[in-house]
Design a protein around this motif. Structure first.
Motif, short mmCIF file in Angstrom:
data_model
loop_
_atom_site.label_atom_id
_atom_site.label_comp_id
_atom_site.label_asym_id
_atom_site.label_seq_id
_atom_site.Cartn_x
_atom_site.Cartn_y
_atom_site.Cartn_z
N LEU A 101 5.12 -6.15 -1.00
CA LEU A 101 4.40 -5.19 -0.15
C LEU A 101 4.78 -5.37 1.32
CD1 LEU A 101 2.23 -2.98 0.20
CD2 LEU A 101 0.51 -4.81 0.30
N LEU A 102 4.86 -6.63 1.77
CA LEU A 102 5.24 -6.88 3.17
C LEU A 102 6.67 -6.42 3.43
CD1 LEU A 102 3.58 -10.34 3.89
CD2 LEU A 102 3.02 -8.17 4.98
N ASP A 104 8.26 -4.12 1.90
CA ASP A 104 8.27 -2.65 1.88
C ASP A 104 7.65 -2.05 3.15
OD1 ASP A 104 9.45 -2.57 -0.55
OD2 ASP A 104 7.61 -2.18 -1.69
N THR A 105 6.67 -2.75 3.73
CA THR A 105 5.90 -2.20 4.85
C THR A 105 6.54 -2.50 6.20
OG1 THR A 105 3.89 -2.58 3.54
CG2 THR A 105 3.56 -2.15 5.87
N VAL A 106 7.14 -3.67 6.33
CA VAL A 106 7.63 -4.17 7.62
C VAL A 106 9.16 -4.08 7.65
CG1 VAL A 106 7.70 -6.20 9.14
CG2 VAL A 106 5.64 -5.73 7.77
N LEU A 240 1.36 -0.91 11.32
CA LEU A 240 1.51 -1.73 10.11
C LEU A 240 2.93 -2.24 9.96
CD1 LEU A 240 -0.53 0.05 7.28
CD2 LEU A 240 -1.22 -1.84 8.78
N ARG A 241 3.89 -1.58 10.60
CA ARG A 241 5.29 -1.99 10.46
C ARG A 241 5.65 -3.16 11.37
NH1 ARG A 241 8.03 3.40 12.24
NH2 ARG A 241 6.51 2.96 13.89
N LYS A 299 -3.30 -8.10 -0.25
CA LYS A 299 -2.65 -6.90 -0.81
C LYS A 299 -3.61 -5.72 -0.72
CE LYS A 299 -0.20 -5.26 -4.94
NZ LYS A 299 -1.14 -4.68 -5.92
N ILE A 302 -3.98 -4.55 3.07
CA ILE A 302 -2.82 -3.82 3.63
C ILE A 302 -2.71 -2.45 2.96
CG2 ILE A 302 -0.32 -3.84 3.90
CD1 ILE A 302 -0.59 -6.99 3.98
N GLU A 303 -2.94 -2.40 1.65
CA GLU A 303 -2.88 -1.10 0.96
C GLU A 303 -3.97 -0.16 1.45
OE1 GLU A 303 -0.71 -2.44 -3.21
OE2 GLU A 303 -2.90 -2.27 -3.16
N ARG A 306 -3.11 1.15 4.82
CA ARG A 306 -2.05 2.15 4.65
C ARG A 306 -2.61 3.46 4.08
NH1 ARG A 306 1.53 0.61 -0.20
NH2 ARG A 306 -0.27 1.57 -1.21
N ASP A 307 -3.38 3.36 2.99
CA ASP A 307 -3.83 4.57 2.28
C ASP A 307 -4.87 5.37 3.06
OD1 ASP A 307 -2.15 3.62 0.35
OD2 ASP A 307 -3.75 2.96 -1.02
#
Ligand code: PMP
Length: 408
Positions: A101-102, A104-106, A240-241, A299, A302-303, A306-307
């Motif tokens: 997840l990290l 993918d996000t950063v 978030l990035r 997790k 952060i989700e 994001r959502d």
């Protein structure tokens, strides 16, 4: 409500069994006199102290609580993992899912390593930089906070000069001073460590100059040193990035913690492919670093951010708070400075060098059910609704009126 008896009783018992009764950043003796030391519970953007007094909370436990206390999605993920086990002979699948997840996000993250506290992450990031470069020195901004280990704690008590010997200081936002610092240790710079904006205690915050951010990146490249962003405080409240992504500046390594798991204990270092091999050589670990519950909470946090676009919610609430405080200060005849991003705000009073006005005002805010801080930045959460901020502004208005009466 009666006088604060339970807090007073706990303080006197703590004085006998805990050095100083309390220590570290949550030591209420360092704030204004009315601050409670002990808390009973939290829900959404509210906390209750042990004497039952309710506060709209603008400290968010000094950063970790980013979605509001006891957020259902985070609590459910944590509880589901806790029912299976937390501290096992190895990490759960959740460690890989969280690292994915990290990554993918950063955008600057090709890998992640996990630990517990922000200090673990800043320390580990510098270890990676030193392992990669074979060099010693670290450039850091004067007055910046990077944690409480001997290499970085603001108090020298209990440290040796050797433990600080590899730090070279520069002035935040001054490229000239950063280059001068590098020149004093030419050829031996392992890393530049820098916070995404200047958020030192006791002074107005300062956003980064984009040219400074870009210049720090270019200097690190020229020196062959790692650019480390300490996003422990600002991470997940700006972008978030990563907090310098809006400036198009990507670090080699980032330290994360605080808001990552909505209050569950976890920290991370993320880094680029070029540093993967060096990261792999470290012996860096801890008994609780791989506990699965905090990873499940991270997790889910952060989700959810994001959502639901949690950062936009914090920006809205923060802008409402900032605007309201400006209007009130003006109406009561105070010149105030509000600095930093609105999601990590702070208010100071002009000419209040000894902080006596800030101390009085924040204490008055507490009496009116609003928890702010006199000399450390505050934190917004995605749980602060427009109605909550409006309610808080009623309290701050009364606090301004009382402060005006006191300092007439
Ligand atoms: N870096 C920064 C920028 C921080 O704000 C903090 C905590 N205030 C730390 C590092 C250290 O984090 P921790 O207290 O979790 O060790």
């Amino acid at each position: 409500q009666g006088p604060p008896m339970i807090d007073a009783d706990l303080r006197s018992r703590a004085a006998k069994v805990v050095p100083g009764g309390m220590y570290g950043h949550l030591n209420a003796a360092l704030f204004a006199p009315g601050y409670p030391q002990f808390f009973a519970r939290g829900e959404g953007c509210r906390q209750w102290d042990v004497d039952g007094r309710e506060y709209i909370d603008f400290m968010c436990s000094w950063g970790p609580v980013v979605l509001g206390h006891r957020h259902p999605r985070v609590e459910e993920a944590a509880a589901r993992q806790a029912a299976l086990g937390d501290c096992l002979n190895g990490p759960g699948a959740i460690m890989v899912e969280l690292a994915e997840l990290l990554v993918d996000t950063v955008p600057s993250a090709d890998w992640a390593m996990f630990s517990k506290n922000g200090t673990d992450a800043t320390t580990q990031a510098l270890m990676v930089a030193r392992a990669a470069t074979g060099r010693t020195k670290v450039l850091m901004a004067h007055g910046a906070y990077h944690g409480a280990d001997p290499w970085c704690t603001p108090s020298l008590s209990g440290t040796t000069p050797n433990e600080r010997a590899d730090l070279v200081e520069f002035t935040y936002n001054s490229l000239e001073s950063l280059e001068a610092a590098a020149a004093t240790v030419e050829g031996d710079v392992a890393a530049i460590i820098v916070t995404p904006f200047k958020h030192d205690s006791f002074e107005d915050q300062e956003l980064v100059e984009p040219a400074f951010a870009r210049g720090a990146r270019a200097l690190a490249d020229r020196l062959g040193a790692a650019l480390v962003i300490d996003d422990v405080r600002a991470g997940f409240r700006i972008d978030l990035r990563g907090s310098w992504e809006p400036y198009g500046v990507r670090p080699d390594l980032t330290a994360w913690s605080k808001a990552m798991a909505n209050g569950y204990p976890i920290a991370a270092v993320t880094g680029t492919d070029a540093l993967r091999g060096a990261a792999q050589t470290l012996y860096s670990t801890g008994s609780f670093w791989f506990s699965a519950v905090a990873m499940a909470a991270a997790k889910a946090t952060i989700e959810t951010l994001r959502d639901t676009d949690g950062i936009a919610a914090m920006n809205n609430a923060g802008a409402q708070l900032r605007e309201g405080l400006y209007e009130q200060a003006k109406a009561h005849g105070f010149a105030v400075n509000q600095t930093g991003p609105v999601t990590i705000p702070w208010l100071s009073f002009a000419g209040d060098a000894d902080l006596s006005v800030a101390m009085y005002w924040s204490d008055a805010c507490l009496r009116h059910g609003v928890y702010v801080h006199p000399w450390h930045n505050w934190f917004m959460s995605a749980a602060h609704t427009e109605a909550d901020v409006a309610r808080a502004l009623e309290g701050t208005d009364q606090a301004f009126a009382e402060t005006r009466a006191r300092f007439a």
